[in-house]
Every structure is written in structure tokens, then in C-alpha cells.
Design a protein around this motif. Structure first.
Motif, PDB file in Angstrom:
ATOM      1  N   GLU A 294      14.256 -44.760  -1.218  1.00  0.00           N
ATOM      2  CA  GLU A 294      14.800 -44.020  -2.354  1.00  0.00           C
ATOM      3  C   GLU A 294      13.833 -42.961  -2.878  1.00  0.00           C
ATOM      4  OE1 GLU A 294      16.017 -46.909  -5.228  1.00  0.00           O
ATOM      5  OE2 GLU A 294      17.600 -47.732  -3.958  1.00  0.00           O
ATOM      6  N   VAL A 295      12.669 -43.395  -3.342  1.00  0.00           N
ATOM      7  CA  VAL A 295      11.731 -42.446  -3.956  1.00  0.00           C
ATOM      8  C   VAL A 295      11.326 -41.363  -2.969  1.00  0.00           C
ATOM      9  CG1 VAL A 295       9.478 -42.185  -5.046  1.00  0.00           C
ATOM     10  CG2 VAL A 295      10.889 -44.175  -5.578  1.00  0.00           C
ATOM     11  N   GLY A 296      10.888 -41.763  -1.768  1.00  0.00           N
ATOM     12  CA  GLY A 296      10.464 -40.791  -0.769  1.00  0.00           C
ATOM     13  C   GLY A 296      11.612 -39.934  -0.272  1.00  0.00           C
ATOM     14  N   VAL A 297      12.778 -40.543  -0.095  1.00  0.00           N
ATOM     15  CA  VAL A 297      13.951 -39.804   0.382  1.00  0.00           C
ATOM     16  C   VAL A 297      14.359 -38.750  -0.642  1.00  0.00           C
ATOM     17  CG1 VAL A 297      16.411 -40.016   0.897  1.00  0.00           C
ATOM     18  CG2 VAL A 297      14.795 -41.655   1.862  1.00  0.00           C
ATOM     19  N   GLU A 298      14.349 -39.107  -1.906  1.00  0.00           N
ATOM     20  CA  GLU A 298      14.804 -38.182  -2.934  1.00  0.00           C
ATOM     21  C   GLU A 298      13.802 -37.044  -3.155  1.00  0.00           C
ATOM     22  OE1 GLU A 298      15.757 -40.739  -6.198  1.00  0.00           O
ATOM     23  OE2 GLU A 298      17.556 -41.490  -5.209  1.00  0.00           O
ATOM     24  N   PHE A 299      12.519 -37.346  -3.002  1.00  0.00           N
ATOM     25  CA  PHE A 299      11.533 -36.266  -3.085  1.00  0.00           C
ATOM     26  C   PHE A 299      11.730 -35.294  -1.930  1.00  0.00           C
ATOM     27  CE2 PHE A 299       7.008 -34.888  -2.114  1.00  0.00           C
ATOM     28  CZ  PHE A 299       7.017 -33.862  -3.059  1.00  0.00           C
ATOM     29  N   ALA A 300      11.939 -35.831  -0.734  1.00  0.00           N
ATOM     30  CA  ALA A 300      12.201 -34.971   0.426  1.00  0.00           C
ATOM     31  C   ALA A 300      13.461 -34.142   0.214  1.00  0.00           C
ATOM     32  CB  ALA A 300      12.327 -35.821   1.689  1.00  0.00           C
ATOM     33  N   ALA A 301      14.479 -34.730  -0.420  1.00  0.00           N
ATOM     34  CA  ALA A 301      15.716 -34.001  -0.684  1.00  0.00           C
ATOM     35  C   ALA A 301      15.475 -32.865  -1.674  1.00  0.00           C
ATOM     36  CB  ALA A 301      16.778 -34.955  -1.223  1.00  0.00           C
ATOM     37  N   GLN A 302      14.606 -33.069  -2.641  1.00  0.00           N
ATOM     38  CA  GLN A 302      14.253 -31.988  -3.564  1.00  0.00           C
ATOM     39  C   GLN A 302      13.602 -30.832  -2.806  1.00  0.00           C
ATOM     40  OE1 GLN A 302      11.765 -33.749  -6.637  1.00  0.00           O
ATOM     41  NE2 GLN A 302      13.445 -33.585  -8.080  1.00  0.00           N
ATOM     42  N   LEU A 303      12.684 -31.163  -1.928  1.00  0.00           N
ATOM     43  CA  LEU A 303      12.026 -30.120  -1.136  1.00  0.00           C
ATOM     44  C   LEU A 303      13.039 -29.398  -0.253  1.00  0.00           C
ATOM     45  CD1 LEU A 303       8.837 -32.133  -0.077  1.00  0.00           C
ATOM     46  CD2 LEU A 303       9.003 -30.408  -1.886  1.00  0.00           C
ATOM     47  N   ASP A 304      13.964 -30.148   0.320  1.00  0.00           N
ATOM     48  CA  ASP A 304      15.007 -29.517   1.134  1.00  0.00           C
ATOM     49  C   ASP A 304      15.870 -28.582   0.293  1.00  0.00           C
ATOM     50  OD1 ASP A 304      14.076 -30.955   3.288  1.00  0.00           O
ATOM     51  OD2 ASP A 304      15.604 -32.519   3.147  1.00  0.00           O
ATOM     52  N   ALA A 305      16.136 -28.980  -0.956  1.00  0.00           N
ATOM     53  CA  ALA A 305      16.917 -28.123  -1.836  1.00  0.00           C
ATOM     54  C   ALA A 305      16.166 -26.837  -2.153  1.00  0.00           C
ATOM     55  CB  ALA A 305      17.262 -28.871  -3.124  1.00  0.00           C
ATOM     56  N   LEU A 306      14.837 -26.933  -2.305  1.00  0.00           N
ATOM     57  CA  LEU A 306      14.039 -25.723  -2.523  1.00  0.00           C
ATOM     58  C   LEU A 306      14.094 -24.809  -1.303  1.00  0.00           C
ATOM     59  CD1 LEU A 306      10.765 -26.937  -4.305  1.00  0.00           C
ATOM     60  CD2 LEU A 306      12.604 -25.551  -5.260  1.00  0.00           C
ATOM     61  N   ALA A 307      13.966 -25.405  -0.125  1.00  0.00           N
ATOM     62  CA  ALA A 307      14.032 -24.615   1.107  1.00  0.00           C
ATOM     63  C   ALA A 307      15.411 -23.975   1.250  1.00  0.00           C
ATOM     64  CB  ALA A 307      13.730 -25.504   2.311  1.00  0.00           C
ATOM     65  N   THR A 308      16.436 -24.729   0.912  1.00  0.00           N
ATOM     66  CA  THR A 308      17.793 -24.183   0.947  1.00  0.00           C
ATOM     67  C   THR A 308      17.922 -22.979   0.019  1.00  0.00           C
ATOM     68  OG1 THR A 308      18.729 -26.356   1.433  1.00  0.00           O
ATOM     69  CG2 THR A 308      20.218 -24.718   0.492  1.00  0.00           C
ATOM     70  N   ASP A 309      17.393 -23.131  -1.183  1.00  0.00           N
ATOM     71  CA  ASP A 309      17.465 -22.051  -2.165  1.00  0.00           C
ATOM     72  C   ASP A 309      16.778 -20.786  -1.649  1.00  0.00           C
ATOM     73  OD1 ASP A 309      18.103 -21.061  -4.803  1.00  0.00           O
ATOM     74  OD2 ASP A 309      15.978 -21.253  -5.281  1.00  0.00           O
ATOM     75  N   LEU A 310      15.619 -20.959  -1.026  1.00  0.00           N
ATOM     76  CA  LEU A 310      14.899 -19.797  -0.488  1.00  0.00           C
ATOM     77  C   LEU A 310      15.691 -19.107   0.622  1.00  0.00           C
ATOM     78  CD1 LEU A 310      11.103 -20.729  -0.192  1.00  0.00           C
ATOM     79  CD2 LEU A 310      12.124 -18.898  -1.547  1.00  0.00           C
ATOM     80  N   ILE A 311      16.174 -19.898   1.562  1.00  0.00           N
ATOM     81  CA  ILE A 311      16.908 -19.310   2.688  1.00  0.00           C
ATOM     82  C   ILE A 311      18.145 -18.573   2.193  1.00  0.00           C
ATOM     83  CG2 ILE A 311      18.316 -19.886   4.704  1.00  0.00           C
ATOM     84  CD1 ILE A 311      16.268 -21.984   5.450  1.00  0.00           C
ATOM     85  N   GLU A 312      18.884 -19.207   1.280  1.00  0.00           N
ATOM     86  CA  GLU A 312      20.129 -18.590   0.822  1.00  0.00           C
ATOM     87  C   GLU A 312      19.885 -17.329   0.000  1.00  0.00           C
ATOM     88  OE1 GLU A 312      22.904 -22.622   0.740  1.00  0.00           O
ATOM     89  OE2 GLU A 312      22.231 -21.746  -1.153  1.00  0.00           O
ATOM     90  N   ARG A 313      18.797 -17.298  -0.762  1.00  0.00           N
ATOM     91  CA  ARG A 313      18.493 -16.099  -1.554  1.00  0.00           C
ATOM     92  C   ARG A 313      18.175 -14.901  -0.646  1.00  0.00           C
ATOM     93  NH1 ARG A 313      16.874 -16.755  -7.153  1.00  0.00           N
ATOM     94  NH2 ARG A 313      17.021 -18.953  -7.780  1.00  0.00           N
TER      95      ARG A 313
END
Length: 510
Positions: A294-313
Motif C-alpha cells: 500500500e504505502v510503497g505502491v501509492e507513493f509510486a503511483a504519485q510519482l507516475d501521476a507526476l510523470a503523466t502530468d509532465l508528458i501530457e503538458r
């Protein structure tokens, strides 16, 4: 009273005081021994044919209070669990925002923001173009490193689970053996208190990992049950089973079967989804599963969301120039490359994206690209006007615009307060820098909250431990006072023997 009865009484008194002094000396010698419970011996009048015939000594008794011990064990297990969670949360916070002298993710984003603004002002500068490339590469590399750190944290938790399962199995096997030795010792009249001390130490090993309830059985045995009602030992020990992973990736989850569950009584017993079992809940084992799943998975998901935001911008043609089939924007998914449907990544594409995000090689001279494409368009074939700041200005706008990010994190997350980019769950528009700063703040808040919970649990454990020690620990002052009383009683009994010896001597002289 006859001479024989006086002799028997004084002899039994000497024997009893010898036994008492032995117990006192053992208590004093073990006053600092961890897990040692003070011993005591009860004296009683020996009566033969309704006539007092000296003194009897009982078998040694261990000081203790079953209710205090149960409370201490429950608070200790809670403290262990909270401590593991707090340590993991602090590691994550320190990863994303290291201390002074080390650049944080926010610093990397701000550096890219500064470089993009400079490029918009001076689009013809090769040096500034190189600064933009360096800053963008630094952002992508930092996301990769943080993603690797998240998986490393999960692997550490998986390794910890394996170690704890081994420790529980060893302790249970030892308790099973000690149960048998204690029964034999009591049946043959031997002192079993040292064996009971060792058994309690082994029970405490199990309890810190999986909270237990102890139930006495005939002959001095104990049975152990988990708080969830699972039988660990009642006669024969029940072992746990777990297969340690050699590596953990973003895609590895308990649900997919790529990470091991823990088997208890032949059934899956992990406290995390999809098993959600309560059989082994409450101690450091559950906390390790939570960190891994949970904790590690959700932190990784936050980082993935940041990467997603960068790519989409930076994959909008109005921001980086035309994008043809097979081409990407300023940032791309190394595993996929070029553009996504409707310029938006699906949840499946987001998983592990932070580990794969890279700068488009088309703008990197070291990979056959050209710096000028940061001004002319990341996929442009021919140079444009050197002073044209249209696309650089659009990149600044894209980077700083308030934008609502989309999250792959489940809305029923076990840690919703500290694992969403925005307190309302990604529905607040933010700039890239603002979004990262929000994550850093939330991660620090999560770490502080977890540390406060761990401190509270640790305080509660210390209080219950102190209450138990007041009952079980050796009071050396009392022991030395008792020793003085024993010395006087021994001397008195010895004096009786001297008198009897004198009487017998006089009788023999007559």
C-alpha cells in the motif's frame, strides 16, 4: 518437645533458610537480566500426626500478573507496527525532499521553470537551450530515481516479511520444545522457572511480529492464539509460509500473484488486499505488508501521476510543434515512445511511468538530436527563425498552467490523507511546481503524523512495561532486607542445633 523433634525442627529450618538464601542470591544476580521474573518461595508448617514437625518450602514461584503481561504485549505489538509504518513514511518524505545541501524534486522543477522562462526570453541562445535540456533531463532522472527508491522500499518490506516469518517459525518451534521440557521438569519435581523465562522471551518474539493471546494448559504448557483467532500452538506449533521475492517492480502486486502471500493454516493470510485477512493483523508483520502493498505502491503511483502530468503538458502540438505517428513531446515514455490517444495516458500506461520517463532524444545532441528543436519544435526537421519564441513561450505556459491531474490511485486507499496529490483527490488545478510542492508537504505531514502515532504507541508500551516490571522485576533493596532476616533465622536454627548437641553431650557423660 523431645530432643529428636527439636533436632528435626532446627534442621528443617536450616534447610528452608538455605533454600531462601539461594533464591535471594539468584534474584540479585539476575536483577539486570532481560526477561527474568523475580522468584519467591513460600514457607508452610509441616505437620505429622497433628504435631508440628518443622517447615516446608514450596517450589519457586515466578512473580507476574497475567493481565499486565497481556496489556504489555498488546501495546508492544502496536508500538512495533506503528514504528515500522513511521519509518517507511519518513524514508519516503526524505526521498522526495532530502535535507539541506541536497536538491529536492521541487528544486529540479524550479530549475526547469527558470530555464524555460529564460529560453522564452532568449530563444536563440544555445547555452540556454542546453540549460533547458539539462534541467529537463534532471527532472526525468530524479523521477526515475524516486521510482526506483519506491520499489526498493517495497523490496525491503518483502525481505522483512520473510525474516519475520522465519523468526516466528523458529520461536514457535522453540516454544513447543520448551512446553515439553517444562511439563517434564514439573512432573519430576525440578525447578522449571528458568525454562518459563525463556518461553516468555520466545512468546515476546512472536508477539512483536504477530500479536498473540496466551492460554495456560495442564502441566505448565501454554497455547497461543493470534488476535484474529488463529491457533499458533496448542501442543504442536503451526508454521507460517512465505516466498521471498528477489526483486519488485511497479507491476508486481499481491493481486497479480507476482508477490507472495503469507500462508497460515494452509490459507492466504495477508492483511492487505485482495486477501484482507485479520488472522495475522496488528504487529510488525502487518505493517511490513502495508508498506509493500500500500504505502510503497501509492507513493509510486504519485510519482507516475507526476510523470503523466509532465508528458501530457508537453505533447500538445501547440506547445512543442507537430507530432507525427511514432513521435512524442518533450518528455516521452521510454517504453512506448510517441504520442498517446487523445494526448492522454490511460491508467494502465501510467503504471511505472516515473521509472520510464525520459527526455525526447530528438532534442539531445548526445543522442543524435538538436538543441534548436527546443525552440523550433521537438520533432522539427528544419531550423526555424532564431528569434521565434512562440513555442518556448507556450512551453512556459504549459509548465505553469493550473491543471487538474488524474490519478490511478484507488479512491478507497488505506492512506487517503497522505497519498493524493491534492487533499481533495486530484480535482484541484495546480502548476507543475505547485503540484510537487503539494506532494512534498503532504508526504512530510504523513511522516509527522505517523511518527506522532508511533511516539504515542511507544509511550503506551513504556507505561504498560513499567507497570509489569513493578510486579516482576527484582527489588534488590527488598532482597537484601530479606537476606538479613534469613541470616538471623539461620543463626537461630544453628543455635538450636548447638543447644541440642550440648544436651546430647551431657546425656552421654552421665
Amino acid at each position: 518437645m523431645t530432643i529428636n523433634s527439636a533436632l528435626a525442627n532446627s534442621y528443617s529450618g536450616l534447610t528452608a533458610n538455605t533454600r531462601l538464601s539461594e533464591i535471594v542470591s539468584r534474584n540479585v544476580a539476575n536483577a539486570a537480566t532481560d526477561g527474568y521474573a523475580a522468584r519467591s518461595v513460600t514457607l508452610s508448617n509441616r505437620v505429622i500426626a497433628d504435631v508440628g514437625s518443622g517447615v516446608l518450602t514450596s517450589a519457586p514461584n515466578r512473580a507476574g500478573d497475567a493481565f499486565l503481561t497481556a496489556d504489555r504485549r498488546q501495546s508492544e505489538a502496536r508500538s512495533e507496527s506503528e514504528g515500522v509504518t513511521a519509518e517507511a513514511m519518513r524514508k519516503i518524505s526524505n526521498m522526495i525532499a532530502p535535507g539541506e545541501g541536497q536538491a529536492s524534486l521541487s528544486d529540479r522543477y524550479e530549475k526547469l521553470d527558470t530555464a524555460l522562462r529564460a529560453l522564452a526570453e532568449t530563444p536563440e541562445s544555445v547555452a540556454i537551450q542546453a540549460q533547458v535540456l539539462d534541467a529537463a533531463t534532471s527532472v526525468a532522472r530524479t523521477l526515475q530515481e524516486l521510482s526506483a527508491g519506491a520499489q526498493s522500499l517495497r523490496l525491503e518490506a518483502d525481505t522483512s516479511i520473510a525474516r519475520q516469518v522465519e523468526a516466528v517459525n523458529r520461536a514457535l518451534a522453540r516454544i513447543e520444545s520448551l512446553n515439553g521440557e517444562i511439563v517434564t521438569a514439573r512432573a519430576t519435581g525440578r525447578d522449571a522457572t528458568a525454562l518459563e523465562d525463556e518461553r516468555d522471551r520466545q512468546i515476546d518474539v512472536v508477539n512483536g511480529i504477530v500479536p498473540i493471546k496466551a492460554s495456560p494448559r495442564d502441566g505448565g504448557r501454554v497455547a497461543l492464539y493470534t488476535n484474529g483467532g488463529g491457533l499458533l500452538i496448542d501442543g504442536k506449533a503451526r508454521s507460517l509460509e512465505f516466498d521471498r521475492s528477489s526483486m519488485v517492480t511497479d507491476a508486481d502486486t499481491l493481486a497479480s500473484g507476482s508477490l507472495s502471500d503469507v500462508a497460515f493454516l494452509g490459507k492466504p493470510a495477508a492483511p492487505t488486499a485482495p486477501t484482507n485477512s485479520a488472522a495475522l493483523a496488528g504487529g510488525s508483520l502487518e505493517a511490513a505488508f502495508r508498506v509493500r502493498d500500500e504505502v510503497g505502491v501509492e507513493f509510486a503511483a504519485q510519482l507516475d501521476a507526476l510523470a503523466t502530468d509532465l508528458i501530457e503538458r508537453f505533447q500538445n502540438p501547440a506547445v512543442v510543434g507537430p507530432i507525427a505517428a511514432g513521435e512524442g513531446g518533450l518528455f516521452i515514455d521510454e517504453g512506448v515512445g510517441g504520442p498517446f490517444v487523445d494526448l492522454a495516458l490511460t491508467p494502465e500506461q501510467q503504471v511505472g511511468l516515473a521509472a520510464r520517463i525520459v527526455v525526447n532524444p530528438g532534442v539531445d545532441p548526445s543522442q543524435g538530436g538538436a538543441l534548436r528543436r527546443l525552440r523550433d519544435g521537438v520533432n522539427s526537421a528544419a531550423p526555424g527563425l532564431e528569434g521565434d519564441a512562440t513555442l518556448p513561450a507556450a512551453m512556459v505556459d504549459a509548465f505553469t498552467a493550473s491543471r487538474v491531474a488524474r490519478s490511478p490511485i484507488s479512491p478507497d486507499s488505506a492512506f487517503p490523507a497522505v497519498t493524493t496529490l491534492d487533499p481533495t483527490g486530484f480535482d484541484v488545478g495546480r502548476s507543475t511546481v505547485g503540484r510537487v510542492e503539494s506532494i512534498i508537504a503532504l508526504r512530510e505531514l504523513g511522516a509527522q503524523t505517523a511518527e506522532q502515532s508511533a511516539a504515542f504507541a511507544g509511550g503506551a508500551f513504556a507505561a504498560t512495561q513499567e507497570a509489569e516490571l513493578r510486579v516482576t522485576a527484582v527489588d534488590t533493596d527488598k532482597e537484601l532486607r530479606d537476606l538479613l532476616a534469613i541470616e538471623k533465622a539461620y543463626a537461630a536454627n544453628a543455635r538450636v542445633l548447638q543447644v541440642v548437641d550440648g544436651l546430647i553431650g551431657r546425656l552421654l557423660e552421665i
